[in-house]
Design an enzyme around this catalytic site. Structure first.
Site, PDB file in Angstrom:
ATOM      1  CG  ASP A  11      64.276 -93.044 -29.898  1.00 12.40           C
ATOM      2  OD1 ASP A  11      63.320 -92.466 -29.377  1.00 12.40           O
ATOM      3  OD2 ASP A  11      64.318 -93.338 -31.092  1.00 12.40           O
ATOM      4  CG  ASP A 130      64.740 -86.846 -37.589  1.00 10.43           C
ATOM      5  OD1 ASP A 130      65.832 -87.066 -37.041  1.00 10.43           O
ATOM      6  OD2 ASP A 130      63.877 -87.739 -37.769  1.00 10.43           O
TER       7      ASP A 130
END
Ligand code: 0VR
Length: 264
Positions: A11, A130
């Site tokens: 990330d 998500d």
């Protein structure tokens, strides 16, 4: 049975790898290109780079990241984060990424998935979902979908949305449990099983990996690949050792490089 894939996730925010828990409390975890090199050397099957740069100072971040990584990486990699158009996706793929990841923009305009699949082929299109548990205390578990780096709820049901993106042409689903992200408590196997039962395209399990057994559980629940971030970034497990452990548990994986102690 097809070889199952181990996929480290980097990330990236403002050019640095970051990692938090439940998408919060992000702390520095290193340089993207350096970590990518280490993971590839240790036997990672693929990498995912998620550009979660909060302020989109310039659209070039994803392209620059792809260019920087493509020149020294010889395993497939996906780049996601803030991609909103076929044009942006094309630039990232031309810069060297093998696949693009899309979440928020696909929820906002689902036909983007079909446009990308028609233009680049489904195999280049990963739709990230998500998900978070709704009413976690009830037996009839359901999962909602969040966008914008987990900051915005939607009215979507995660399992139904997964079936929809497959219909639209997605090649893979990157299924992240926000509840499990960074906790090392294991993947949300109920969520994973429900989505794997609803689609026939590969599902990448993501969120919560803590020990080798969690990866084995995910593969047995139907995942084609298992993604992890914290575990790898904070050097808690080596990919080569993880693969030996999975192989010992009968999970088909591409063998990692020979270990230092030549007995391996
Ligand atoms: P671990 O549980 O540490 O293996 O994390 C796996 C996965 O949840 C993360 O790599 C990543 O998908 C978390 N995602 C996002 C984010 C984290 C912070 C802010 C935004 C996002 O938009 O996906």
């Amino acid at each position: 049975m097809l070889k199952r894939r181990i996929v480290p996730c980097l990330d990236v925010r403002d050019g640095r790898v970051v990692k938090g828990i439940n998408f919060e409390g992000l702390r520095d975890a290193g340089d993207p290109a350096e970590l990518a090199r280490i993971y590839a050397r240790e036997g990672a099957d693929e990498l995912v780079f998620l550009d979660i740069t909060a302020t989109r100072r310039n659209e070039r971040t994803a392209v620059e990241l792809a260019e920087r990584v493509a020149s020294e990486l010889f395993i497939p990699f996906t780049i996601g984060g803030g991609l909103r158009s076929v044009t942006q996706m094309r630039e990232v793929l031309h810069a060297g990424a093998d696949k693009i990841g899309v979440n928020t923009a696909a929820v906002a305009r689902p036909e983007l998935v079909s446009e990308a699949a028609e233009r680049f082929g489904s195999q280049a299109v990963v739709v990230a979902i998500d998900a978070y548990r709704i009413r976690p205390d009830r037996e009839s578990a359901r999962w909602g979908v969040r966008v914008r780096a987990g900051t915005e709820d939607t009215v979507l049901d995660a399992v139904r949305w997964a079936a929809e993106v497959e219909r639209l042409g997605a090649g893979e689903i990157l299924l992240t449990s926000i509840d499990r992200d960074g906790t090392r408590e294991g993947f949300d196997l109920e969520l994973l099983g429900a989505v794997c039962d609803a689609v026939s395209i590969p599902v990448i399990a993501s969120g919560g990996a803590g020990v080798p057994g969690h990866f084995a559980e995910a593969f047995r629940a139907g995942a084609a690949a298992a993604l992890a971030a914290s575990l790898f970034h904070f050097r808690e497990i080596e990919i080569r050792k993880l693969k030996k452990e999975l192989d010992a548990q009968g999970i088909p994986v591409r063998p990692g490089p020979p270990g230092e102690d030549h007995g391996e």
